[in-house]
Design an enzyme around this catalytic site. Structure first.
Site, PDB file in Angstrom:
ATOM      1  N   HIS A   1      44.835 -11.847   6.490  1.00 45.78           N
ATOM      2  CA  HIS A   1      44.286 -11.951   5.042  1.00 45.78           C
ATOM      3  C   HIS A   1      44.628 -10.718   4.442  1.00 45.78           C
ATOM      4  O   HIS A   1      45.002 -10.910   3.320  1.00 45.78           O
ATOM      5  CB  HIS A   1      42.850 -12.271   5.203  1.00 45.78           C
TER       6      HIS A   1
ATOM      7  N   GLY B   1      50.495  -7.053   0.684  1.00 48.62           N
ATOM      8  CA  GLY B   1      50.860  -6.411   1.703  1.00 48.62           C
ATOM      9  C   GLY B   1      49.812  -6.004   2.739  1.00 48.62           C
ATOM     10  O   GLY B   1      48.583  -6.196   2.156  1.00 48.62           O
TER      11      GLY B   1
END
Length: 335
Positions: free
Chosen positions: A75, A81
């Site tokens: 997640h 990123g």
């Protein structure tokens, strides 16, 4: 393949340092902006062992923690990123509060590791790297493969729930899932392998309600569920029952990191709808089949090694390095 990838990466770095005519300073300059195995070898030699110790204690206290930490890494990387943005608590707009992050946890384990690292090596190890290392250690503690993690990430300076709109969702179609993974530079094989991380852990009945009782189109139950498995799922997650009840995602093997989940998916025993969707596409079907039966090992395919390659690849999505980020003193807040 994953273990080889990690060793090759370090060999290339080591080879650069041992060969050529450049000075040590020039080599260090060349390495700036790159992740590499052993990034903290000089600046904080105990970094990885500290994280491993904290993760080990957490998993011993909560057997589901290995899956929780693995999910946290996923997640974190899918939004902005792999930069620790999901850890930040900056009010109602915090990324961690996004709908797509429901049920994500493990924050306290990362903070505990960070506190010990700050005591040992102040201002040195990023929260983003702790998340990646914790996921690696979690996989190993679930009897999964061991692998090297390239480190050197910096922590991001942004955390906003509006950025999490592109998280893969359990109700996504296979085309939506493939598209979301592709936008992060991940292939159909990566989609299968990273979905197979569901081999460990549990899910809440909350994520099963529509699939069991109001499946679209037509209502009723998802027809892709094996008829022999459907009554068991309904018994565990009864209609109008407690949606917080948790059930294993990988039927029969929820504590061990293995490829049985692929067999379950192919047989209609997938618990999550998004996993079941891997059966809706010939490419993802063929990827799953490549790891099942007797032919995978013959042709050199290894689920464990390919999973490692996929998660190491995922761990490098849009990383921040050098001046592109910071080293947070506390993972839940910006400096």
């Amino acid at each position: 393949m994953g273990e080889v990838w990690g060793l090759m990466l370090w060999s290339l770095v080591a080879g650069t340092m041992m060969s050529g005519t450049g000075t040590r300073g020039q080599v260090e300059d060349e390495l700036k902006g790159q992740l590499r195995v052993g990034f903290y070898r000089q600046s904080c030699p105990a970094a990885e062992s500290i994280v491993s110790s904290v993760v080990r204690d957490a998993v011993l206290s909560n057997s589901n923690m290995a899956a929780i930490l693995l999910r946290l890494h996923f997640h974190d990387c899918f939004i902005e990123g792999c930069d620790g943005s999901i850890l930040v608590e900056n009010g109602p707009v915090s990324e961690k509060h996004a709908f797509g992050h429901q049920g994500v946890g493990g924050f306290e384990v990362i903070e505990q590791a960070k506190a010990q690292l700050e005591a040992a090596c102040p201002g040195t190890v990023s929260c983003a790297d702790i998340v990646a290392l914790a996921a690696r250690d979690a996989v190993a503690l679930a009897n999964g493969p061991t692998y090297e993690v390239p480190t050197g990430r910096r922590d991001g300076r942004m955390s906003n729930m509006s950025l999490a709109s592109d998280m893969p969702d359990v109700v996504d179609s296979i085309e939506q899932l493939k598209s979301k993974f592709s936008r992060r530079g991940l292939s159909e094989r990566d989609l299968v392998l990273l979905s197979a991380a569901h081999t460990i852990g549990t899910t809440a009945c909350f994520f099963m309600t529509e699939r069991l009782y109001n499946f679209i189109p037509g209502g009723g139950s998802d027809p892709s569920i094996n008829p022999g498995f459907l009554p068991e799922l309904k018994a565990r997650c009864p209609q109008n029952g407690d949606v917080n009840v948790r059930i294993p995602i990988d039927e029969g093997s929820e504590r061990v990191f293995d490829k049985q989940i692929l067999q379950n998916i192919r047989r209609g025993f997938a618990v999550l709808q998004s996993d079941a969707k891997l059966n809706d596409d010939p490419v993802t079907q063929s990827v799953m089949d490549s790891y099942l039966g007797f032919f995978g090992p013959v042709f050199g395919l290894s689920f464990e090694a390919d999973f490692v390659e996929a998660i190491v690849k995922m761990g490098q999505i849009d990383v921040k390095t050098d001046s592109g980020g910071e080293i947070r003193r506390v993972c839940s807040s910006f400096n």
